[in-house]
Scaffold this active site. Structure first.
Site, mmCIF file in Angstrom:
data_model
loop_
_atom_site.group_PDB
_atom_site.id
_atom_site.type_symbol
_atom_site.label_atom_id
_atom_site.label_comp_id
_atom_site.label_asym_id
_atom_site.label_seq_id
_atom_site.Cartn_x
_atom_site.Cartn_y
_atom_site.Cartn_z
ATOM 1 N N ASP A 62 0.827 -1.153 -0.042
ATOM 2 C CA ASP A 62 0.021 0.014 -0.178
ATOM 3 C C ASP A 62 0.720 1.295 0.027
ATOM 4 O O ASP A 62 2.161 1.304 0.168
ATOM 5 C CB ASP A 62 -0.998 -0.036 1.418
ATOM 6 C CG ASP A 62 -1.920 -0.993 1.262
ATOM 7 O OD1 ASP A 62 -2.438 -1.431 0.219
ATOM 8 O OD2 ASP A 62 -2.248 -1.729 2.380
ATOM 9 N N TYR A 120 6.342 -10.307 6.331
ATOM 10 C CA TYR A 120 6.470 -8.636 6.487
ATOM 11 C C TYR A 120 6.822 -8.251 8.054
ATOM 12 O O TYR A 120 6.797 -9.000 8.906
ATOM 13 C CB TYR A 120 4.882 -8.140 6.491
ATOM 14 C CG TYR A 120 4.372 -7.953 5.265
ATOM 15 C CD1 TYR A 120 4.280 -6.653 4.857
ATOM 16 C CD2 TYR A 120 3.774 -8.918 4.578
ATOM 17 C CE1 TYR A 120 3.741 -6.509 3.371
ATOM 18 C CE2 TYR A 120 2.965 -8.778 3.424
ATOM 19 C CZ TYR A 120 3.317 -7.373 2.773
ATOM 20 O OH TYR A 120 2.691 -7.409 1.394
#
EC number: 5.4.99.12
Length: 272
Positions: A62, A120
């Site tokens: 994002d 992540y």
């Protein structure tokens, strides 16, 4: 730019690993009217190839989210030494995007669908003063956090669950079922490091889980709250989406049969 004509007998498939600072981009994916990492990368690769190049990524980060190791593939009939795809492309890229590795792979490989696990990392600073040097590259809260309580809550999320409470309302996935294989939390003085590993992630899933962990860490809810959120499957009951600043795509795992390098980066804490 000359558009490619598809003929698998003349095409080669290249896999690239890259890192980028996501602060100046609207995210990975190309979107009308904004600058994306994908558009920058494809423009530079097309300059090296002399033809239009399109890439497919392992994950779509994002706006404001960074990558220590994003993986993409491209198909082209243009033959270049692997080093040319690295150095030539980097010469045409802005300073906040860099190709790290290039490999040739068989035609049936797919950067997204061949991936078996994604990792992540989230770096979160807990101190009264906001970050200066690492502004935009690290998350921040001004209050202390309880590591043990967050670790207890994290254990409740491990496994195969319906993560509806942690998906964005804009998420396009047909199912909220995901297999979270690892959620480790460590503390290094004022810095907390969260490691998330799963077969795949829902839109905003990591940042939504992180928001819940922070609520628990500051004492707003007990660790058991995470189990309740999983059971209720209601996004409106969970914590707000946390800031993208400290989030990094750090690794993508593929089966050994592809004979690819290990795409996993753990960045030392002193050079975040």
């Amino acid at each position: 730019m000359i558009p490619p004509k598809r003929n698998k007998h003349f095409f080669v498939k290249i896999v690239l690993a890259l890192e980028y600072d996501g602060r100046g981009y609207c995210g990975w994916q190309k979107q009308p009217g904004c600058l994306s990492v994908q558009s920058r990368l494809e423009s530079a690769l097309s300059g090296v190839a002399g033809r239009q190049i399109q890439v497919v990524a392992a994950g779509r980060t994002d706006a404001g989210v960074h990558a220590l190791c994003q993986v993409v593939h491209l198909e082209t009939c243009v033959r270049r030494p692997l080093n040319a795809w690295i150095r030539g492309t980097n010469a045409l890229l802005p300073g906040d995007i860099s190709i790290l590795e290039a490999s040739e792979v068989s035609d049936d490989f797919h950067a997204r669908f061949s991936a078996t696990e994604r990792t992540y990392l989230y770096y979160l600073l807990s101190r009264p003063a906001r970050p200066g040097i690492h502004h935009g590259k690290i998350g921040w809260v001004h209050y202390p956090l309880d590591l043990e309580k967050m670790q207890m809550a994290a254990k409740l999320l491990i496994g195969k669950h319906d993560f509806s409470a942690f998906r964005s309302s804009e998420c396009q996935s047909r199912t909220a079922i995901r297999q979270l294989t690892r959620l480790n939390i460590s503390q290094h003085q004022q810095l907390f490091v969260f490691e998330f590993c799963a077969n795949a992630f829902l839109h905003h899933m990591v940042r939504n889980i992180l928001g819940g962990l922070v609520y628990i860490g500051r004492g707003k809810y007990p660790p058991e709250w995470m189990r309740i959120l999983l059971e209720k499957r209601d996004r409106t009951l969970a914590a707000p989406t946390f800031s993208p600043d400290g989030l990094y795509l750090s690794g993508v795992r593929y089966d050994a049969r592809w004979n690819l390098p290990v795409f996993n980066v753990t960045r030392p804490l002193d050079i975040i």
